[in-house]
Design a protein around this motif. Structure first.
Motif, PDB file in Angstrom:
ATOM      1  N   ARG A 141     -15.451   7.396   9.996  1.00  0.00           N
ATOM      2  CA  ARG A 141     -14.831   6.214  10.571  1.00  0.00           C
ATOM      3  C   ARG A 141     -13.334   6.419  10.812  1.00  0.00           C
ATOM      4  NH1 ARG A 141     -17.705   3.738   6.473  1.00  0.00           N
ATOM      5  NH2 ARG A 141     -15.788   3.403   5.309  1.00  0.00           N
ATOM      6  N   GLY A 142     -12.793   7.540  10.397  1.00  0.00           N
ATOM      7  CA  GLY A 142     -11.372   7.785  10.550  1.00  0.00           C
ATOM      8  C   GLY A 142     -10.652   7.599   9.230  1.00  0.00           C
ATOM      9  N   SER A 143      -9.442   8.120   9.174  1.00  0.00           N
ATOM     10  CA  SER A 143      -8.653   8.061   7.945  1.00  0.00           C
ATOM     11  C   SER A 143      -7.354   7.296   8.122  1.00  0.00           C
ATOM     12  CB  SER A 143      -8.349   9.480   7.450  1.00  0.00           C
ATOM     13  OG  SER A 143      -7.631  10.207   8.438  1.00  0.00           O
ATOM     14  N   ARG A 144      -7.220   6.556   9.205  1.00  0.00           N
ATOM     15  CA  ARG A 144      -5.983   5.840   9.448  1.00  0.00           C
ATOM     16  C   ARG A 144      -5.952   4.522   8.694  1.00  0.00           C
ATOM     17  NH1 ARG A 144      -2.638   8.121  12.619  1.00  0.00           N
ATOM     18  NH2 ARG A 144      -1.331   6.265  12.461  1.00  0.00           N
ATOM     19  N   ILE A 145      -4.737   4.111   8.318  1.00  0.00           N
ATOM     20  CA  ILE A 145      -4.505   2.880   7.555  1.00  0.00           C
ATOM     21  C   ILE A 145      -3.482   2.049   8.321  1.00  0.00           C
ATOM     22  CG2 ILE A 145      -3.721   1.910   5.363  1.00  0.00           C
ATOM     23  CD1 ILE A 145      -4.441   4.642   4.085  1.00  0.00           C
ATOM     24  N   VAL A 146      -3.753   0.778   8.473  1.00  0.00           N
ATOM     25  CA  VAL A 146      -2.820  -0.148   9.120  1.00  0.00           C
ATOM     26  C   VAL A 146      -2.276  -1.093   8.062  1.00  0.00           C
ATOM     27  CG1 VAL A 146      -2.567  -2.010  10.788  1.00  0.00           C
ATOM     28  CG2 VAL A 146      -3.916   0.003  11.376  1.00  0.00           C
ATOM     29  N   TRP A 147      -0.954  -1.171   7.975  1.00  0.00           N
ATOM     30  CA  TRP A 147      -0.274  -2.042   7.019  1.00  0.00           C
ATOM     31  C   TRP A 147       0.497  -3.093   7.817  1.00  0.00           C
ATOM     32  CZ3 TRP A 147       0.043  -1.341   1.515  1.00  0.00           C
ATOM     33  CH2 TRP A 147       0.883  -2.256   0.864  1.00  0.00           C
ATOM     34  N   ILE A 148       0.188  -4.372   7.590  1.00  0.00           N
ATOM     35  CA  ILE A 148       0.790  -5.473   8.329  1.00  0.00           C
ATOM     36  C   ILE A 148       1.625  -6.309   7.369  1.00  0.00           C
ATOM     37  CG2 ILE A 148       0.335  -7.491   9.773  1.00  0.00           C
ATOM     38  CD1 ILE A 148      -2.399  -6.151  10.395  1.00  0.00           C
ATOM     39  N   ASN A 149       2.873  -6.531   7.726  1.00  0.00           N
ATOM     40  CA  ASN A 149       3.814  -7.261   6.877  1.00  0.00           C
ATOM     41  C   ASN A 149       4.056  -8.664   7.410  1.00  0.00           C
ATOM     42  OD1 ASN A 149       4.584  -5.754   4.594  1.00  0.00           O
ATOM     43  ND2 ASN A 149       5.954  -4.476   5.801  1.00  0.00           N
ATOM     44  N   ASP A 150       3.853  -9.657   6.571  1.00  0.00           N
ATOM     45  CA  ASP A 150       4.348 -10.994   6.863  1.00  0.00           C
ATOM     46  C   ASP A 150       5.875 -10.951   6.729  1.00  0.00           C
ATOM     47  OD1 ASP A 150       4.954 -13.684   6.994  1.00  0.00           O
ATOM     48  OD2 ASP A 150       4.195 -14.145   4.997  1.00  0.00           O
ATOM     49  N   PRO A 151       6.636 -11.409   7.734  1.00  0.00           N
ATOM     50  CA  PRO A 151       8.099 -11.326   7.640  1.00  0.00           C
ATOM     51  C   PRO A 151       8.666 -11.950   6.371  1.00  0.00           C
ATOM     52  CG  PRO A 151       7.441 -11.948   9.852  1.00  0.00           C
ATOM     53  CD  PRO A 151       6.201 -11.975   9.022  1.00  0.00           C
ATOM     54  N   ALA A 152       8.028 -13.017   5.872  1.00  0.00           N
ATOM     55  CA  ALA A 152       8.540 -13.660   4.662  1.00  0.00           C
ATOM     56  C   ALA A 152       8.365 -12.790   3.434  1.00  0.00           C
ATOM     57  CB  ALA A 152       7.845 -15.008   4.451  1.00  0.00           C
ATOM     58  N   ALA A 153       7.417 -11.835   3.464  1.00  0.00           N
ATOM     59  CA  ALA A 153       7.164 -11.001   2.290  1.00  0.00           C
ATOM     60  C   ALA A 153       8.222  -9.928   2.095  1.00  0.00           C
ATOM     61  CB  ALA A 153       5.781 -10.352   2.392  1.00  0.00           C
ATOM     62  N   ARG A 154       8.948  -9.579   3.145  1.00  0.00           N
ATOM     63  CA  ARG A 154       9.947  -8.517   3.035  1.00  0.00           C
ATOM     64  C   ARG A 154      11.230  -8.972   2.360  1.00  0.00           C
ATOM     65  NH1 ARG A 154       9.795  -3.788   5.667  1.00  0.00           N
ATOM     66  NH2 ARG A 154      12.066  -3.819   5.751  1.00  0.00           N
ATOM     67  N   VAL A 155      11.414 -10.268   2.216  1.00  0.00           N
ATOM     68  CA  VAL A 155      12.665 -10.780   1.650  1.00  0.00           C
ATOM     69  C   VAL A 155      12.859 -10.255   0.233  1.00  0.00           C
ATOM     70  CG1 VAL A 155      13.927 -12.852   1.021  1.00  0.00           C
ATOM     71  CG2 VAL A 155      12.596 -12.804   3.134  1.00  0.00           C
ATOM     72  N   ASP A 156      11.854 -10.420  -0.611  1.00  0.00           N
ATOM     73  CA  ASP A 156      11.970  -9.927  -1.986  1.00  0.00           C
ATOM     74  C   ASP A 156      10.896  -8.914  -2.333  1.00  0.00           C
ATOM     75  OD1 ASP A 156      10.596 -13.001  -3.467  1.00  0.00           O
ATOM     76  OD2 ASP A 156       9.915 -11.703  -1.855  1.00  0.00           O
ATOM     77  N   GLY A 157      10.085  -8.502  -1.347  1.00  0.00           N
ATOM     78  CA  GLY A 157       9.056  -7.503  -1.603  1.00  0.00           C
ATOM     79  C   GLY A 157       9.379  -6.128  -1.079  1.00  0.00           C
ATOM     80  N   GLY A 158      10.384  -6.037  -0.186  1.00  0.00           N
ATOM     81  CA  GLY A 158      10.759  -4.737   0.342  1.00  0.00           C
ATOM     82  C   GLY A 158       9.735  -4.204   1.325  1.00  0.00           C
TER      83      GLY A 158
END
Length: 299
Positions: A94-111
């Motif tokens: 099925r492939g080995s690629r990974i997609v990571w999606i960030n909610d903009p609000a999560a980057r404030v204190d989650g990096g």
């Protein structure tokens, strides 16, 4: 995304579904779900955990990793990355690629993710696609599209809190898309509370004290993950202390952190003699120069 592009994407998706539903397509079962994803399990490598999961996590399904406190996002991210790495190595067809999606609000204190850190953790940064939308609505759309990709190993949706838009209907849609395509869909909920979702399992991740290094007993070892399986459709739950091995790319049981009288903690250093461990004597003030009278005058 404008209306024209949305309609084009919808037409492509409908055409793909019609092609998949044809009777002559060997990739479909009688129920309309890909035969490859039916019964496919992702074993974590720890007997106690895999036993509770009836062999492992369902690859074609939605699972949630929850961090009640923002300070535990490192543990939640580590667990999600480990699961994504297992999925990438599990289904090569099925492939080995990974997609990571960030909610903009999560980057404030989650990096965010760091490529060198991903490589040290045992993942290929080149095999990951990082999506950073402008708002939550676009992030949810990207998660739906990623869960519908047939050649994807895992999708991680990093979200903050319990937004009203991301309700049980939205999670059910993610579950159906992931089930159709055999994608391991993960919701990494930062600073979130328990709520009803369509996820097959829900994990609470917390940080724990690291053990000692295998090569140097005075060094810091692998990060420990305190994991609690809060919800499981199979019925069984539990709590474990695990560690991720970046070399073998598997989870393993972490040793208990009980220390004997002769064992020093991993972060301990050689202690100074008691006579040397005292406060420094007070020092006399050096020379003080007052240059205020020279302000505004040319030298």
């Amino acid at each position: 995304m404008d209306l024209a592009r949305l309609r084009a994407a919808t037409d492509i998706l409908e055409a793909w579904r019609e092609a998949q539903d044809r009777p002559g397509n060997p990739g479909r079962s009688a129920g309309g779900v890909m035969a490859e994803s039916v019964g496919s399990r992702l074993a974590l490598g720890v007997d106690g955990v895999d036993l509770c999961l009836d062999g492992g996590l369902a690859c074609g399904g939605l699972h949630e990793v929850r961090c009640e406190l923002a300070r535990d996002i490192g543990a939640g991210t580590g667990f999600a990355l480990g699961l994504a790495a297992l999925a990438a190595g599990h289904g090569r067809e099925r492939g080995s690629r990974i997609v990571w999606i960030n909610d903009p609000a999560a980057r404030v204190d989650g990096g965010g993710l760091f490529p060198a850190g991903l490589a040290q953790y045992g993942l290929d940064p080149g095999a990951m696609t990082l999506v950073e939308p402008r708002d939550l609505q676009e992030a949810m759309w990207a998660a739906d599209e990623a869960a519908g990709c047939n050649g994807l190993a895992a999708m991680v949706f990093h979200i903050r809190g319990n937004p009203a838009r991301f309700d049980i209907t939205a999670t059910r849609r993610l579950l159906l898309r992931a089930r159709e395509n055999g994608v391991l869909a993960l919701v990494l909920r930062q600073s979130g509370q328990e709520e009803a979702t369509a996820a097959l399992t829900r994990w609470r991740a917390q940080t724990d004290v690291s053990g000692v290094d295998e090569l140097d007993q005075r060094g810091v070892g692998a990060m420990r993950l305190s994991l609690t399986l809060e919800r499981n459709r199979a019925g069984r739950t539990g709590q474990w202390l695990l560690a991720w091995n970046p070399k073998s790319r598997v989870f393993k049981h972490a040793a208990s952190r009980s220390l004997s009288a002769d064992t020093q903690p991993a972060h301990s250093l050689h202690r100074l003699h008691q006579s040397a461990n005292r406060q420094d004597p007070s020092r006399t003030m050096g020379q003080v120069l007052d240059r205020r009278q020279d302000f505004g005058h040319a030298s």
